[in-house]
Design a protein around this motif. Sequence first.
Motif, PDB file in Angstrom:
ATOM      1  N   LEU A  67     -32.253  12.570 -52.487  1.00 43.75           N
ATOM      2  CA  LEU A  67     -32.943  11.485 -52.571  1.00 43.75           C
ATOM      3  C   LEU A  67     -33.991  11.128 -51.260  1.00 43.75           C
ATOM      4  CD1 LEU A  67     -30.349   9.326 -54.306  1.00 43.75           C
ATOM      5  CD2 LEU A  67     -32.541   9.775 -55.056  1.00 43.75           C
ATOM      6  N   ARG A  68     -33.189  11.364 -50.182  1.00 43.76           N
ATOM      7  CA  ARG A  68     -34.100  11.042 -48.789  1.00 43.76           C
ATOM      8  C   ARG A  68     -35.036  12.152 -48.793  1.00 43.76           C
ATOM      9  NH1 ARG A  68     -36.920   8.598 -45.706  1.00 43.76           N
ATOM     10  NH2 ARG A  68     -36.683   9.064 -43.654  1.00 43.76           N
ATOM     11  N   ALA A  69     -34.792  13.295 -49.072  1.00 46.59           N
ATOM     12  CA  ALA A  69     -35.810  14.495 -49.109  1.00 46.59           C
ATOM     13  C   ALA A  69     -37.119  13.986 -49.922  1.00 46.59           C
ATOM     14  CB  ALA A  69     -35.360  15.708 -49.468  1.00 46.59           C
ATOM     15  N   GLU A  70     -36.622  13.400 -51.236  1.00 45.17           N
ATOM     16  CA  GLU A  70     -37.880  13.014 -52.190  1.00 45.17           C
ATOM     17  C   GLU A  70     -38.463  11.967 -51.501  1.00 45.17           C
ATOM     18  OE1 GLU A  70     -38.437  10.586 -56.006  1.00 45.17           O
ATOM     19  OE2 GLU A  70     -36.411  11.665 -56.016  1.00 45.17           O
ATOM     20  N   GLN A  71     -38.161  10.996 -50.808  1.00 48.02           N
ATOM     21  CA  GLN A  71     -38.711   9.826 -50.300  1.00 48.02           C
ATOM     22  C   GLN A  71     -39.752  10.563 -49.074  1.00 48.02           C
ATOM     23  OE1 GLN A  71     -35.291   7.716 -48.506  1.00 48.02           O
ATOM     24  NE2 GLN A  71     -35.393   6.115 -50.480  1.00 48.02           N
ATOM     25  N   ILE A  72     -39.251  11.419 -48.123  1.00 46.11           N
ATOM     26  CA  ILE A  72     -39.960  11.964 -47.203  1.00 46.11           C
ATOM     27  C   ILE A  72     -41.120  12.697 -47.875  1.00 46.11           C
ATOM     28  CG2 ILE A  72     -39.861  13.525 -45.322  1.00 46.11           C
ATOM     29  CD1 ILE A  72     -36.933  12.768 -45.054  1.00 46.11           C
ATOM     30  N   ALA A  73     -40.989  13.463 -48.806  1.00 44.24           N
ATOM     31  CA  ALA A  73     -42.079  14.266 -49.477  1.00 44.24           C
ATOM     32  C   ALA A  73     -43.031  13.463 -49.901  1.00 44.24           C
ATOM     33  CB  ALA A  73     -41.366  15.233 -50.477  1.00 44.24           C
ATOM     34  N   LYS A  74     -42.593  12.451 -50.814  1.00 43.68           N
ATOM     35  CA  LYS A  74     -43.727  11.604 -51.155  1.00 43.68           C
ATOM     36  C   LYS A  74     -44.455  10.922 -50.232  1.00 43.68           C
ATOM     37  CE  LYS A  74     -41.876  11.153 -55.910  1.00 43.68           C
ATOM     38  NZ  LYS A  74     -41.246  10.160 -56.954  1.00 43.68           N
ATOM     39  N   ALA A  75     -43.881  10.757 -49.028  1.00 43.49           N
ATOM     40  CA  ALA A  75     -44.648  10.032 -47.920  1.00 43.49           C
ATOM     41  C   ALA A  75     -45.419  10.890 -47.088  1.00 43.49           C
ATOM     42  CB  ALA A  75     -43.661   9.133 -47.139  1.00 43.49           C
ATOM     43  N   THR A  76     -45.547  12.105 -47.216  1.00 43.54           N
ATOM     44  CA  THR A  76     -46.159  12.924 -46.334  1.00 43.54           C
ATOM     45  C   THR A  76     -47.783  13.106 -46.707  1.00 43.54           C
ATOM     46  OG1 THR A  76     -46.246  15.218 -45.747  1.00 43.54           O
ATOM     47  CG2 THR A  76     -46.225  14.861 -48.085  1.00 43.54           C
ATOM     48  N   THR A  77     -48.452  13.227 -45.690  1.00 47.54           N
ATOM     49  CA  THR A  77     -49.791  13.424 -45.687  1.00 47.54           C
ATOM     50  C   THR A  77     -50.385  14.696 -45.481  1.00 47.54           C
ATOM     51  OG1 THR A  77     -49.962  12.653 -43.211  1.00 47.54           O
ATOM     52  CG2 THR A  77     -50.328  10.824 -44.755  1.00 47.54           C
TER      53      THR A  77
END
Length: 135
Positions: free
Chosen positions: A29-39
């Motif tokens: 879940l944390r990895a998903e949050q980070i991936a979705k926030a990437t630029t």
Amino acid sequence: MQGELPDSLARLEAALPRMAERAMAFAMLRAEQIAKATTAYQDQTGNLRNSTQAGVTKATEADVEGALSAGYPGFGASMEYARRIELGFVGEDSLERTYNQAPRPYIRPSMDQVTAERVFERAMEAEMQAFFGRS
């Protein structure tokens, strides 16, 4: 008193796989949050960002339990071009279009950050504390 320790160890041994699955679900879940926030990539439509999932949508107890009952919580993107964004692509595709696309990773860096943040380890520590608090 003598049989108490082996009983506790047996309960812990039985509980460990489930504890590890739950900790892994929180890490994904944390990895998903980070991936979705990437630029790292330009996601003009939002399709790739929206297709990036950890199998659950919120880090709540019920969501993690639901994901686990449905199977091991995976992490990735379902869009056909997700692999090209992550790894890049040089050459001709199946439609004979030529590409020289540089990689713009977002999955791997999110997993690296989860590792650096010790998300799995911290979740396992919380699972162990909860277990021993109840034992």
